[in-house]
Enzyme design. Sequence first.
Site, mmCIF file in Angstrom:
data_model
loop_
_atom_site.group_PDB
_atom_site.id
_atom_site.type_symbol
_atom_site.label_atom_id
_atom_site.label_comp_id
_atom_site.label_asym_id
_atom_site.label_seq_id
_atom_site.Cartn_x
_atom_site.Cartn_y
_atom_site.Cartn_z
ATOM 1 N NE ARG A 25 6.818 8.604 -4.191
ATOM 2 C CZ ARG A 25 6.004 9.076 -3.240
ATOM 3 N NH1 ARG A 25 6.479 9.776 -2.231
ATOM 4 N NH2 ARG A 25 4.717 8.845 -3.301
ATOM 5 N NE ARG A 63 -3.067 0.320 3.206
ATOM 6 C CZ ARG A 63 -4.232 0.868 2.907
ATOM 7 N NH1 ARG A 63 -5.062 0.232 2.126
ATOM 8 N NH2 ARG A 63 -4.562 2.045 3.405
ATOM 9 N NE ARG A 69 -4.762 -6.035 15.372
ATOM 10 C CZ ARG A 69 -4.272 -6.388 16.551
ATOM 11 N NH1 ARG A 69 -4.717 -7.484 17.164
ATOM 12 N NH2 ARG A 69 -3.369 -5.645 17.153
ATOM 13 C CG ASP A 107 -7.278 3.150 0.801
ATOM 14 O OD1 ASP A 107 -7.183 2.966 2.021
ATOM 15 O OD2 ASP A 107 -6.322 2.995 0.009
ATOM 16 C CD GLU A 150 -4.929 5.843 14.792
ATOM 17 O OE1 GLU A 150 -4.649 4.743 14.264
ATOM 18 O OE2 GLU A 150 -5.278 6.832 14.146
ATOM 19 C CE1 TYR A 207 -6.372 -0.771 5.364
ATOM 20 C CE2 TYR A 207 -4.659 -2.416 5.093
ATOM 21 C CZ TYR A 207 -5.060 -1.182 5.543
ATOM 22 O OH TYR A 207 -4.161 -0.375 6.163
ATOM 23 N NE ARG A 265 -2.730 5.761 12.309
ATOM 24 C CZ ARG A 265 -3.082 5.269 11.137
ATOM 25 N NH1 ARG A 265 -2.251 5.294 10.119
ATOM 26 N NH2 ARG A 265 -4.282 4.767 10.946
HETATM 27 N N1 UDP Z 1 3.473 0.541 7.964
HETATM 28 C C1 UDP Z 1 4.694 0.398 8.586
HETATM 29 N N2 UDP Z 1 5.262 1.471 9.184
HETATM 30 C C2 UDP Z 1 4.667 2.693 9.184
HETATM 31 C C3 UDP Z 1 3.421 2.844 8.543
HETATM 32 C C4 UDP Z 1 2.836 1.738 7.943
HETATM 33 O O1 UDP Z 1 5.246 -0.687 8.611
HETATM 34 O O2 UDP Z 1 5.235 3.633 9.762
HETATM 35 C C5 UDP Z 1 2.855 -0.669 7.359
HETATM 36 C C6 UDP Z 1 1.968 -1.408 8.346
HETATM 37 O O3 UDP Z 1 2.087 -2.792 8.082
HETATM 38 C C7 UDP Z 1 0.598 -0.919 8.002
HETATM 39 C C8 UDP Z 1 0.704 -0.812 6.480
HETATM 40 O O4 UDP Z 1 2.029 -0.326 6.268
HETATM 41 O O5 UDP Z 1 -0.401 -1.812 8.393
HETATM 42 C C9 UDP Z 1 -0.304 0.093 5.825
HETATM 43 O O6 UDP Z 1 -0.217 1.378 6.384
HETATM 44 P P1 UDP Z 1 -1.305 2.493 6.143
HETATM 45 O O7 UDP Z 1 -0.754 3.773 6.623
HETATM 46 O O8 UDP Z 1 -1.766 2.394 4.740
HETATM 47 O O9 UDP Z 1 -2.438 2.007 7.145
HETATM 48 P P2 UDP Z 1 -3.840 2.689 7.540
HETATM 49 O O10 UDP Z 1 -3.645 4.161 7.408
HETATM 50 O O11 UDP Z 1 -4.861 2.107 6.631
HETATM 51 O O12 UDP Z 1 -4.034 2.285 8.942
#
Ligand code: UDP
Length: 366
Positions: A175, A171, A248, A349, A299, A347, A279
């Site tokens: 880059r 996801r 979850r 968006d 969170e 999952y 976070r």
């Molecule tokens: N992820 C990570 N480190 C980070 C942020 C995200 O390893 O600092 C990984 C983690 O496995 C997470 C996935 O990337 O579940 C997808 O993150 P995203 O931010 O897309 O999750 P959402 O915002 O949907 O909770």
Amino acid sequence: MKYDYLIVGAGLYGAVFAHEAKKVGKTCLVIDKRGHIAGNIYCEDMDGIHVHKYGAHIFHTSNKKVWEYVNQFAEFNHYVNSPVAVYKDELYNLPFNMNTFSKMWGVKTPAEAQAKIEEQRAELNITEPKNLEEQALSLAGRDVYEKLIKGYTEKQWGRPCTELPAFIIKRLPFRFMYDNNYFNDRYQGIPVGGYTPVVEKMLDGIPVKLNTDYFTFIKENPEIADKTLFTGMIDEFYGYKLGALEYRTVRFETEKLDMENYQGNAVVNYTDREVPYTRIIEHKHFEFGKQPATVISREYSSEWKPGIEPYYPINDEKNNELFARYRALAEKEEKVIFGGRLGNYRYYDMDKVIEAALEMAEKELA
Ligand code: UDP
């Protein structure tokens, strides 16, 4: 009164479908077990700050049709998501890009960063990544995986990275540019005024009954509509008769602070295992807020149990197989359709929710 559609769930999927149905002259009744509309994109006003009550939502899409569609209901600001990650006493830019690599290894050019990753990759010998750990290691090497991915992912999902599907990490952009934009999509922003008014406009002129549990309501009103669109949990709809799907959940500790700016960014991830939350969101920064106070949410991720809100479907093999069996039951229904993150166990968006709802509307209302 008998309606054409009973729509269960006043979230984004239900609201888009209801809006489209009304447009072609169908009657809908929307019900929701919560005391408000907008599902998990609901925003609550705290001191003039739109608090994303069920977690941060940043709208992004590459689908022009979807972008034009949501723009009927809101004006979007120019927010670009650029989270930072805190690992112990180090701070890195996300997603994984030249700023991250430069801070991690002191490199300056893409070639230097690529060489560093290649060196770490060569030690591992992964040809076809089979799980999230192998996928992350082969994309970014050991340092990035250990500091920025492993701890965060295991807190977020409560499972070792070797047991999680690789797509979850794909996801995120990866880059070799100095570019901290978390998304690769063409369009991005936050609706001015928050998300609740967007859903309010979608549901304009459509009756909505809040604090209404479907299972009780339908027993008392079995003839309320010709068809039902169900956007709740598909396994709950079937009384968990094939077993319970896993989800979850997230618990938010929201706090108002008497200061203008707490963390200097809307999203700060805590990627080590020791910090118990994943976070901290500082809501005002989604809308460039200048209020004298600020509101933050920590969170905490945990396994879902009955009675609490499910957030993320766990799309591993075991759960996907169980979902496929529920899906087979769903396909036999003539009067019920399923949609949304919980109805489709996906999952999703927000843009994908809208896309899916519009597709369903086109098929169903044709
Ligand atoms: N992820 C990570 N480190 C980070 C942020 C995200 O390893 O600092 C990984 C983690 O496995 C997470 C996935 O990337 O579940 C997808 O993150 P995203 O931010 O897309 O999750 P959402 O915002 O949907 O909770």
